[in-house]
Scaffold this active site. Structure first.
Site, PDB file in Angstrom:
ATOM      1  NE  ARG A  40      -3.540  -0.183   2.568  1.00 49.51           N
ATOM      2  CZ  ARG A  40      -4.718  -0.423   1.992  1.00 49.51           C
ATOM      3  NH1 ARG A  40      -5.296   0.498   1.252  1.00 49.51           N
ATOM      4  NH2 ARG A  40      -5.300  -1.597   2.149  1.00 49.51           N
ATOM      5  CB  THR A  78      -1.886   7.073  -3.484  1.00 52.45           C
ATOM      6  OG1 THR A  78      -1.309   5.759  -3.517  1.00 52.45           O
ATOM      7  CG2 THR A  78      -0.945   8.049  -4.170  1.00 52.45           C
ATOM      8  CG  ASP A 132      -2.531  -7.888   9.826  1.00 49.59           C
ATOM      9  OD1 ASP A 132      -1.981  -8.914   9.370  1.00 49.59           O
ATOM     10  OD2 ASP A 132      -2.407  -6.766   9.315  1.00 49.59           O
ATOM     11  CG  ASP A 171       0.633  -8.633  11.876  1.00 49.04           C
ATOM     12  OD1 ASP A 171       1.655  -8.767  11.167  1.00 49.04           O
ATOM     13  OD2 ASP A 171       0.170  -7.519  12.189  1.00 49.04           O
TER      14      ASP A 171
END
Length: 209
Positions: A104, A108, A200, A203
């Site tokens: 990512r 943006t 997550d 993770d």
């Protein structure tokens, strides 16, 4: 037009509940994701075409059925999508495996492709893109763009859980693909996390923070 399938099989739902539990450790989480991927793939392959063959049993000749040679491929979105691959390959050991890596952009917030390695014959294969979480849909859309740009014709998306916003975004961007999920959750929060979600997935799969 593609469809959205939410699997309500009792075993899938039972295992998904344990996956969601914050007290489920890395080892159990990893094993359960693997098991749910296998169960989901069992359901996804229900419509695979068959052909008739004859086989010699110890007693007589039997008319029976085998898969009609349809080629499959599994494309995990790195890194969390890796957690679903082994569960699929247990059922379909001849499937080819590709990889799509995205990150990512911090400015943006858009997904950016950094790695793509696909089977050489993807245009002939039915591809299953895997990612445990379908949140905003940005990563899935970009991954499917990357695969289509390289010649893929038949693509499905397989996720553990999804937010309605992500499902709608993928359907709008790629109306031709099927989306398979074990759980369709309530919403995204203001930070883009699925509620209630499971945290997550990367993770929890790999023991990182």
């Amino acid at each position: 037009m593609g469809k959205v399938y939410v699997f309500d099989h009792p075993l899938i739902q039972h295992k998904l509940t344990i996956i969601r539990d914050k007290n489920t450790g890395t080892k159990a989480f990893r094993e359960l994701v693997d098991e749910v991927a296998t169960l989901m793939m069992y359901e996804i392959t229900r419509e695979l075409p068959l052909e008739d063959v004859e086989v010699e049993t110890p007693v007589a000749t039997a008319k029976s059925k085998v898969l009609a040679g349809k080629k499959l491929g599994v494309i995990p979105i790195l890194r969390a999508g890796l957690g679903m691959v082994d569960g699929i390959v247990k059922l379909i050991p001849a499937a080819k495996i590709g990889h799509v890596g995205l990150y990512r952009d911090p400015e943006t917030l858009k997904p950016v492709e950094y790695y793509v390695k696909l089977p050489s014959d993807i245009e002939e294969r039915e591809l299953i893109v895997t990612d445990p979480m379908l949140a905003t849909g940005g990563s899935a859309i970009e991954a499917i763009n990357s695969i289509k740009n390289r010649g893929a014709k038949q693509i499905s998306l397989m996720c553990l859980i999804a937010a309605p916003e992500g499902v709608e975004a993928v359907k709008e961007a790629h109306p031709d693909i099927n989306i398979y999920v074990a759980g369709l959750d309530e919403k995204l929060n203001e930070k883009g996390y699925i509620i209630p979600g499971l945290g997550d997935a990367g993770d929890r799969l790999f023991g990182t923070k």
